[in-house]
Design an enzyme around this catalytic site. Structure first.
Site, PDB file in Angstrom:
ATOM      1  N   ASP A 101      60.720  17.509 104.867  1.00  0.00           N
ATOM      2  CA  ASP A 101      60.427  18.348 106.255  1.00  0.00           C
ATOM      3  C   ASP A 101      60.593  17.164 107.384  1.00  0.00           C
ATOM      4  OD1 ASP A 101      59.687  20.288 107.983  1.00  0.00           O
ATOM      5  OD2 ASP A 101      57.724  20.013 107.727  1.00  0.00           O
ATOM      6  N   HIS A 159      50.543  25.700 106.357  1.00  0.00           N
ATOM      7  CA  HIS A 159      51.792  26.490 106.408  1.00  0.00           C
ATOM      8  C   HIS A 159      51.848  27.473 105.010  1.00  0.00           C
ATOM      9  CE1 HIS A 159      55.140  28.670 107.993  1.00  0.00           C
ATOM     10  NE2 HIS A 159      56.012  27.735 107.924  1.00  0.00           N
ATOM     11  N   ARG A 183      50.745  32.200 114.830  1.00  0.00           N
ATOM     12  CA  ARG A 183      51.265  30.787 114.727  1.00  0.00           C
ATOM     13  C   ARG A 183      50.442  30.162 115.809  1.00  0.00           C
ATOM     14  NH1 ARG A 183      57.358  28.220 113.744  1.00  0.00           N
ATOM     15  NH2 ARG A 183      56.418  28.570 111.555  1.00  0.00           N
ATOM     16  N   ARG A 208      61.353  33.739 102.343  1.00  0.00           N
ATOM     17  CA  ARG A 208      60.238  34.104 103.566  1.00  0.00           C
ATOM     18  C   ARG A 208      59.868  35.625 103.630  1.00  0.00           C
ATOM     19  NH1 ARG A 208      58.790  30.282 107.105  1.00  0.00           N
ATOM     20  NH2 ARG A 208      56.906  31.740 107.579  1.00  0.00           N
ATOM     21  N   CYS A 242      61.630  23.490 104.465  1.00  0.00           N
ATOM     22  CA  CYS A 242      61.545  24.639 104.887  1.00  0.00           C
ATOM     23  C   CYS A 242      62.434  24.909 106.334  1.00  0.00           C
ATOM     24  CB  CYS A 242      59.975  24.702 105.496  1.00  0.00           C
ATOM     25  SG  CYS A 242      59.475  23.355 106.681  1.00  0.00           S
TER      26      CYS A 242
HETATM   27  N1   CP Z   1      60.062  27.374 108.260  1.00  0.00           N
HETATM   28  C1   CP Z   1      59.458  28.065 109.435  1.00  0.00           C
HETATM   29  O1   CP Z   1      58.495  28.250 109.386  1.00  0.00           O
HETATM   30  O2   CP Z   1      60.548  28.063 110.340  1.00  0.00           O
HETATM   31  P1   CP Z   1      60.302  28.719 111.819  1.00  0.00           P
HETATM   32  O3   CP Z   1      59.633  27.493 112.457  1.00  0.00           O
HETATM   33  O4   CP Z   1      61.890  28.889 112.133  1.00  0.00           O
HETATM   34  O5   CP Z   1      59.752  29.897 111.771  1.00  0.00           O
HETATM   35  N1  NVA Z   2      56.051  20.547 109.848  1.00  0.00           N
HETATM   36  C1  NVA Z   2      56.844  21.674 110.792  1.00  0.00           C
HETATM   37  C2  NVA Z   2      56.991  22.781 110.403  1.00  0.00           C
HETATM   38  C3  NVA Z   2      57.830  23.684 110.852  1.00  0.00           C
HETATM   39  C4  NVA Z   2      58.182  25.123 110.135  1.00  0.00           C
HETATM   40  C5  NVA Z   2      56.166  21.606 112.149  1.00  0.00           C
HETATM   41  O1  NVA Z   2      54.966  21.996 112.112  1.00  0.00           O
HETATM   42  O2  NVA Z   2      56.940  21.716 112.944  1.00  0.00           O
END
Ligand code: CP
Ligand code: NVA
Length: 307
Positions: free
Chosen positions: A225, A134, A107, A294, A266
């Site tokens: 989101d 994502h 990530r 997930r 999400c």
């Molecule tokens: N939805 C998602 O990716 O959550 P986290 O940021 O908690 O991993």
């Molecule tokens: N759009 C959000 C998603 C988190 C899972 C971010 O990138 O922070």
């Protein structure tokens, strides 16, 4: 060797196979004797590095649990604690990690970090979120939709809010899985035009609507989101909130979608901002199945990577 970097760059037949495997594996876990579950351990004796340059709850825990259920082991690494966060090149990091581990999930911020990791790693690399996409989230979302509503092909998905990384992966999925996608949000936060054009070329409708109530007409799935993603500057908060407020998902908006439409997010959510509590906790919300999925979707992604 197969990386899982994005939905639009993965073969549609492989995507379908991943969703179907995820569903079958999830269903098989219910009520099966432990011996039967243990029989199939595709990550036995394998070590998976989970690298986080941003915070995470779901991605971190679901990958960690998923690897263990598949017989492997994990090491969770914070980007800031690695030499990667102190000037070592991504290419060198990828080559070194490949000598120790069997798979890398990362990530990160810039998509270029993920792509460079994949270019130089000699083990599969999985995208656990970048500023731009994502994909693992949307694989879980497709699985969740199909469990509740049947095949997603030909359905209408409406995204309300910021045209961000999660929206981008939804647009990729629209092209690959064959569903229509409407973006309802302010012009300044439109999803990337190139992503929308590519999906349209695959024969699906990708529309933009500035009026949320009009957008959700005929929707089978309403999604939103956070209004401020992890890579967005806090200084943009007030400006973004003012632009996005007309796209909040509330009970009235949900009532304008199809009667059997579901709601997804999400997570993490900012209750009262992009969505009200009444919708989050209401009868159309499938957010916790979505979070659970997930785990199941990513296990199928990892299984595909090592198959
Ligand atoms: N939805 C998602 O990716 O959550 P986290 O940021 O908690 O991993
Ligand atoms: N759009 C959000 C998603 C988190 C899972 C971010 O990138 O922070």
């Amino acid at each position: 060797m197969k990386h899982f970097l994005d939905i639009h760059t993965t073969d549609p037949a492989a995507l379908r196979q991943i969703i179907d495997t995820a569903r079958a594996t999830k269903e098989a876990r219910v009520g099966l004797p432990k011996a039967a579950l243990d029989a199939d351990l595709p990550l036995k004796d394998k070590m998976v590095a989970l690298i986080f340059e941003k915070p995470s709850t779901r991605t971190r825990v679901s990958f960690d649990v998923g690897v263990r259920q598949m017989g492997g082991q994990t090491m969770v690494l914070s980007g800031a604690d690695m030499q990667l966060g102190h000037g070592e090149s991504i290419a060198d990091t990828a080559r070194v990690l490949s000598r120790y581990v069997d798979m890398i999930m990362i990530r990160t911020f810039d998509e270029s970090t993920l792509l460079e990791m994949a270019e130089y790693a000699t083990v599969p690399v999985i995208n656990g979120l970048t500023n731009r996409t994502h994909p693992c989230q949307i694989m879980a979302d497709i699985l969740t939709f199909e469990e509740h509503c049947g095949p997603i092909k030909g359905k209408k998905v409406v995204w309300c809010g910021d045209g961000n990384n999660v929206a981008a992966s939804f647009i990729h999925a629209a092209g690959q899985f064959g569903f229509d996608f409407t973006f309802a949000g302010p012009e300044q936060l439109d999803p990337e035009k190139g992503f929308m054009a590519d999906a349209r070329k695959k024969g699906v409708k990708i529309e933009i609507e500035r009026n949320a109530e009009k957008a959700v007409h005929g929707a089978d799935l309403v999604v939103t989101d956070t209004w401020l993603s992890m890579h967005d500057s806090q200084s943009a908060r007030e400006r973004r909130h003012a632009m996005l407020r007309p796209f909040r998902v509330d009970r009235k908006l949900m009532s304008m979608a199809n009667p059997d439409a579901v709601f997804m997010h999400c997570l993490p959510a900012h209750r009262g901002e992009e969505v009200t509590n009444a919708v989050m906790d209401g009868p159309q919300s499938v957010i916790f199945d979505e979070a659970e999925n997930r785990l199941h979707a990513q296990k199928a992604v990892m299984g595909w990577c090592v198959s």
